[in-house]
Design a protein around this motif. Structure first.
Motif, PDB file in Angstrom:
ATOM      1  N   GLY A 185       2.063 -32.691  19.798  1.00  0.00           N
ATOM      2  CA  GLY A 185       0.866 -32.385  20.563  1.00  0.00           C
ATOM      3  C   GLY A 185       1.139 -32.348  22.056  1.00  0.00           C
ATOM      4  O   GLY A 185       2.234 -32.693  22.529  1.00  0.00           O
ATOM      5  N   ILE A 186       0.131 -31.947  22.820  1.00  0.00           N
ATOM      6  CA  ILE A 186       0.261 -31.843  24.274  1.00  0.00           C
ATOM      7  C   ILE A 186      -0.500 -32.991  24.905  1.00  0.00           C
ATOM      8  O   ILE A 186      -1.726 -33.127  24.703  1.00  0.00           O
ATOM      9  CB  ILE A 186      -0.305 -30.499  24.784  1.00  0.00           C
ATOM     10  CG1 ILE A 186       0.406 -29.329  24.089  1.00  0.00           C
ATOM     11  CG2 ILE A 186      -0.155 -30.393  26.296  1.00  0.00           C
ATOM     12  CD1 ILE A 186      -0.155 -27.967  24.469  1.00  0.00           C
ATOM     13  N   THR A 225      -5.620 -30.116  20.616  1.00  0.00           N
ATOM     14  CA  THR A 225      -4.361 -30.844  20.622  1.00  0.00           C
ATOM     15  C   THR A 225      -4.619 -32.295  21.028  1.00  0.00           C
ATOM     16  O   THR A 225      -5.723 -32.654  21.471  1.00  0.00           O
ATOM     17  CB  THR A 225      -3.351 -30.203  21.590  1.00  0.00           C
ATOM     18  OG1 THR A 225      -2.081 -30.862  21.463  1.00  0.00           O
ATOM     19  CG2 THR A 225      -3.837 -30.310  23.034  1.00  0.00           C
ATOM     20  N   GLY A 226      -3.624 -33.069  20.869  1.00  0.00           N
ATOM     21  CA  GLY A 226      -3.687 -34.479  21.241  1.00  0.00           C
ATOM     22  C   GLY A 226      -2.405 -35.157  20.807  1.00  0.00           C
ATOM     23  O   GLY A 226      -1.656 -34.625  19.969  1.00  0.00           O
ATOM     24  N   THR A 275      -0.605 -29.050  17.766  1.00  0.00           N
ATOM     25  CA  THR A 275      -1.277 -28.137  18.694  1.00  0.00           C
ATOM     26  C   THR A 275      -1.788 -26.917  17.927  1.00  0.00           C
ATOM     27  O   THR A 275      -1.089 -26.383  17.065  1.00  0.00           O
ATOM     28  CB  THR A 275      -0.310 -27.669  19.805  1.00  0.00           C
ATOM     29  OG1 THR A 275       0.201 -28.816  20.498  1.00  0.00           O
ATOM     30  CG2 THR A 275      -1.025 -26.752  20.790  1.00  0.00           C
ATOM     31  N   GLU A 276      -2.994 -26.504  18.261  1.00  0.00           N
ATOM     32  CA  GLU A 276      -3.550 -25.299  17.638  1.00  0.00           C
ATOM     33  C   GLU A 276      -4.232 -24.445  18.699  1.00  0.00           C
ATOM     34  O   GLU A 276      -5.117 -24.910  19.418  1.00  0.00           O
ATOM     35  CB  GLU A 276      -4.552 -25.642  16.543  1.00  0.00           C
ATOM     36  CG  GLU A 276      -5.143 -24.392  15.880  1.00  0.00           C
ATOM     37  CD  GLU A 276      -6.068 -24.699  14.728  1.00  0.00           C
ATOM     38  OE1 GLU A 276      -6.591 -23.739  14.109  1.00  0.00           O
ATOM     39  OE2 GLU A 276      -6.280 -25.901  14.442  1.00  0.00           O
ATOM     40  N   TRP A 277      -3.781 -23.182  18.783  1.00  0.00           N
ATOM     41  CA  TRP A 277      -4.421 -22.194  19.646  1.00  0.00           C
ATOM     42  C   TRP A 277      -5.255 -21.275  18.766  1.00  0.00           C
ATOM     43  O   TRP A 277      -4.771 -20.787  17.744  1.00  0.00           O
ATOM     44  CB  TRP A 277      -3.378 -21.358  20.391  1.00  0.00           C
ATOM     45  CG  TRP A 277      -2.523 -22.121  21.359  1.00  0.00           C
ATOM     46  CD1 TRP A 277      -1.278 -22.621  21.131  1.00  0.00           C
ATOM     47  CD2 TRP A 277      -2.851 -22.447  22.707  1.00  0.00           C
ATOM     48  NE1 TRP A 277      -0.793 -23.244  22.250  1.00  0.00           N
ATOM     49  CE2 TRP A 277      -1.743 -23.156  23.255  1.00  0.00           C
ATOM     50  CE3 TRP A 277      -3.957 -22.220  23.522  1.00  0.00           C
ATOM     51  CZ2 TRP A 277      -1.724 -23.624  24.548  1.00  0.00           C
ATOM     52  CZ3 TRP A 277      -3.934 -22.684  24.824  1.00  0.00           C
ATOM     53  CH2 TRP A 277      -2.843 -23.378  25.330  1.00  0.00           C
ATOM     54  N   GLU A 278      -6.487 -21.040  19.172  1.00  0.00           N
ATOM     55  CA  GLU A 278      -7.336 -20.106  18.437  1.00  0.00           C
ATOM     56  C   GLU A 278      -7.832 -19.026  19.398  1.00  0.00           C
ATOM     57  O   GLU A 278      -8.506 -19.322  20.387  1.00  0.00           O
ATOM     58  CB  GLU A 278      -8.527 -20.824  17.799  1.00  0.00           C
ATOM     59  CG  GLU A 278      -9.390 -19.885  16.949  1.00  0.00           C
ATOM     60  CD  GLU A 278     -10.567 -20.581  16.296  1.00  0.00           C
ATOM     61  OE1 GLU A 278     -10.397 -21.052  15.159  1.00  0.00           O
ATOM     62  OE2 GLU A 278     -11.635 -20.646  16.944  1.00  0.00           O
ATOM     63  N   VAL A 279      -7.487 -17.784  19.083  1.00  0.00           N
ATOM     64  CA  VAL A 279      -7.844 -16.640  19.931  1.00  0.00           C
ATOM     65  C   VAL A 279      -8.858 -15.785  19.180  1.00  0.00           C
ATOM     66  O   VAL A 279      -8.663 -15.468  18.000  1.00  0.00           O
ATOM     67  CB  VAL A 279      -6.600 -15.799  20.280  1.00  0.00           C
ATOM     68  CG1 VAL A 279      -6.987 -14.618  21.175  1.00  0.00           C
ATOM     69  CG2 VAL A 279      -5.552 -16.660  20.954  1.00  0.00           C
ATOM     70  N   ARG A 280      -9.922 -15.419  19.876  1.00  0.00           N
ATOM     71  CA  ARG A 280     -10.928 -14.517  19.308  1.00  0.00           C
ATOM     72  C   ARG A 280     -11.037 -13.274  20.185  1.00  0.00           C
ATOM     73  O   ARG A 280     -11.260 -13.393  21.398  1.00  0.00           O
ATOM     74  CB  ARG A 280     -12.296 -15.207  19.221  1.00  0.00           C
ATOM     75  CG  ARG A 280     -12.337 -16.328  18.188  1.00  0.00           C
ATOM     76  CD  ARG A 280     -13.701 -17.023  18.168  1.00  0.00           C
ATOM     77  NE  ARG A 280     -13.744 -18.041  17.137  1.00  0.00           N
ATOM     78  CZ  ARG A 280     -14.171 -17.845  15.892  1.00  0.00           C
ATOM     79  NH1 ARG A 280     -14.636 -16.642  15.543  1.00  0.00           N
ATOM     80  NH2 ARG A 280     -14.167 -18.814  15.008  1.00  0.00           N
ATOM     81  N   VAL A 281     -10.848 -12.123  19.577  1.00  0.00           N
ATOM     82  CA  VAL A 281     -10.960 -10.848  20.276  1.00  0.00           C
ATOM     83  C   VAL A 281     -12.043 -10.039  19.588  1.00  0.00           C
ATOM     84  O   VAL A 281     -11.972  -9.807  18.376  1.00  0.00           O
ATOM     85  CB  VAL A 281      -9.629 -10.071  20.270  1.00  0.00           C
ATOM     86  CG1 VAL A 281      -9.807  -8.706  20.918  1.00  0.00           C
ATOM     87  CG2 VAL A 281      -8.562 -10.855  21.007  1.00  0.00           C
ATOM     88  N   PHE A 282     -13.030  -9.615  20.347  1.00  0.00           N
ATOM     89  CA  PHE A 282     -14.142  -8.859  19.782  1.00  0.00           C
ATOM     90  C   PHE A 282     -13.725  -7.393  19.648  1.00  0.00           C
ATOM     91  O   PHE A 282     -13.452  -6.728  20.650  1.00  0.00           O
ATOM     92  CB  PHE A 282     -15.378  -9.012  20.662  1.00  0.00           C
ATOM     93  CG  PHE A 282     -15.870 -10.433  20.742  1.00  0.00           C
ATOM     94  CD1 PHE A 282     -16.688 -10.961  19.757  1.00  0.00           C
ATOM     95  CD2 PHE A 282     -15.462 -11.252  21.783  1.00  0.00           C
ATOM     96  CE1 PHE A 282     -17.122 -12.282  19.823  1.00  0.00           C
ATOM     97  CE2 PHE A 282     -15.890 -12.575  21.857  1.00  0.00           C
ATOM     98  CZ  PHE A 282     -16.711 -13.087  20.881  1.00  0.00           C
ATOM     99  N   THR A 283     -13.660  -6.918  18.420  1.00  0.00           N
ATOM    100  CA  THR A 283     -13.131  -5.576  18.174  1.00  0.00           C
ATOM    101  C   THR A 283     -14.036  -4.501  18.745  1.00  0.00           C
ATOM    102  O   THR A 283     -13.580  -3.463  19.201  1.00  0.00           O
ATOM    103  CB  THR A 283     -12.952  -5.349  16.676  1.00  0.00           C
ATOM    104  OG1 THR A 283     -14.190  -5.597  16.000  1.00  0.00           O
ATOM    105  CG2 THR A 283     -11.917  -6.292  16.116  1.00  0.00           C
TER     106      THR A 283
END
Length: 367
Positions: free
Chosen positions: A312-313, A348-349, A354-362
């Motif tokens: 984790g970070i 994260t902790g 660690t988890e990155w979640e990216v949302r892109v609106f199509t």
């Protein structure tokens, strides 16, 4: 569709010739009427040959067709008598032959060209008649509407043809990939799997070779399983193949079974973002850390997550890295998401990974 344009040209020319035969006794200059018919016959032959081949279906040729048709139509006041010009049931010298350029304009340039071509012919009809009437307005609406409808149909037909060709190429590529996958599975993959198994049994230096063989086996399986990259007519690509090639023994990539189509630039940025996140896993989580990449297509948006089981970070570590001039996360991850108009969430902790979640609106990126 172009065969229909050629057929329309021939049929309307025959009608125009018949109209001249019927009306010629009342013309002021019958010889000029037959001269125009001769020019129409010659131009009908020329355009029929041109429109019958792909090389002749050019916008400038259609534009010349439109100008010549309007020019021949403008000779009507010198041919028709004053009474014929005033009568609504007496056609101009070109009659319905003049509708062909509007249809051709729609076929070559789409709905805008077709609509503009119909309006141009309608304006020329008004200038030749010299007066406005309900019948003239009806003809203008019909001409513009015909050009518009043909243009919409032509655009749809072209897109359908491109998509059909793309589907056929994808089908052929898929069949070839499956053939290669069977061949590779029966030879290279089995050898790599045997080397990995035997190396782990022997141990020592052979175990290191076994690990390398295992990595190459996973990479080769990912390459064979990856869908072929294919761009659509709108410049979209399937984002899955680029992500699938990132799979290793320590990295698991999960994508939908169906295509996830995005703009080429968006797909490239998302793949680069994942590559940067996995690079951070390798640098900071240690060589034994595992990572998972998950792609979800929710229709209106695409969700891409990268998770690892590292330490984790720590709190404040990202801000300290930016202060030290290390801009990997700030630019390579956050900067890319911002440029795509998406959202980014970090979970994260200490000891939690660690988890990155990216949302892109199509819908936003396709606009």
């Amino acid at each position: 569709m172009w065969r229909g344009v050629v057929a329309l040209r021939i049929v309307t020319f025959l009608f125009a010739t018949g109209a001249v035969i019927v009306q010629q006794d009342d013309y002021k200059r019958a010889w000029l009427a037959w001269t125009v018919i001769g020019a129409m016959a010659l131009w009908s032959v020329v355009t029929s040959r041109l429109y019958s081949s792909e090389a002749g279906r050019k916008r400038w040729i259609v534009l010349v067709d439109l100008l010549l048709t309007c020019g021949l139509m403008s000779l009507s006041p010198w041919i028709l008598s004053d009474r014929q010009l005033l009568e609504w049931n007496t056609p101009l010298i070109t009659t319905i032959w003049a509708s062909v350029p509007a249809v051709a304009a729609g076929a070559v340039g789409g709905k805008r060209w077709g609509f503009a071509g119909g309006l141009a012919v309608g304006l020329s009809t008004y200038l030749s008649k010299g007066q406005m009437s309900v019948d003239l307005m009806r003809d203008v609406v019909l001409l513009a509407g015909a050009g518009l409808v043909v243009g919409m149909a032509a655009t749809t037909a072209r897109r359908s043809a491109v998509r059909l060709a793309q589907a056929l190429r994808t089908e052929a590529a898929t069949a070839e990939r499956e053939r290669l996958a069977r061949s590779i599975h029966d030879s290279v993959l089995q050898v790599l799997a045997r080397v990995r198994k035997r190396g782990l049994e022997v141990g020592g230096e052979a175990a290191e070779l076994a690990m390398l063989a295992g990595e190459q086996e996973v990479a080769l399986r990912a390459l064979v399983a990856a869908a072929p990259t294919e761009s659509t007519v709108d410049g979209e690509v399937d984002v899955r193949p680029g992500l699938q090639l990132l799979a290793t023994p320590r990295i698991q990539v999960s994508t939908p079974a169906t295509q996830v189509m995005l703009k080429s630039a968006v797909a490239t940025e998302l793949t680069s973002l994942v590559r940067e996140a996995l690079s951070n896993v390798d640098k900071h989580a240690g060589p034994s850390a595992r990572a998972w990449v998950l792609l979800e297509d929710l229709g209106d948006e695409v969700v891409l997550s990268v998770r690892d089981d590292g330490p984790g970070i720590p709190d404040g570590r990202i801000a300290d890295a930016e202060a030290e001039g290390r801009m990997g996360i700030a630019k390579s991850i956050r900067g890319r998401v911002a440029s795509l108009g998406g959202t980014l969430e970090l979970q994260t902790g200490p000891g939690e990974g660690t988890e990155w979640e990216v949302r892109v609106f199509t819908k936003a990126q396709l606009a």
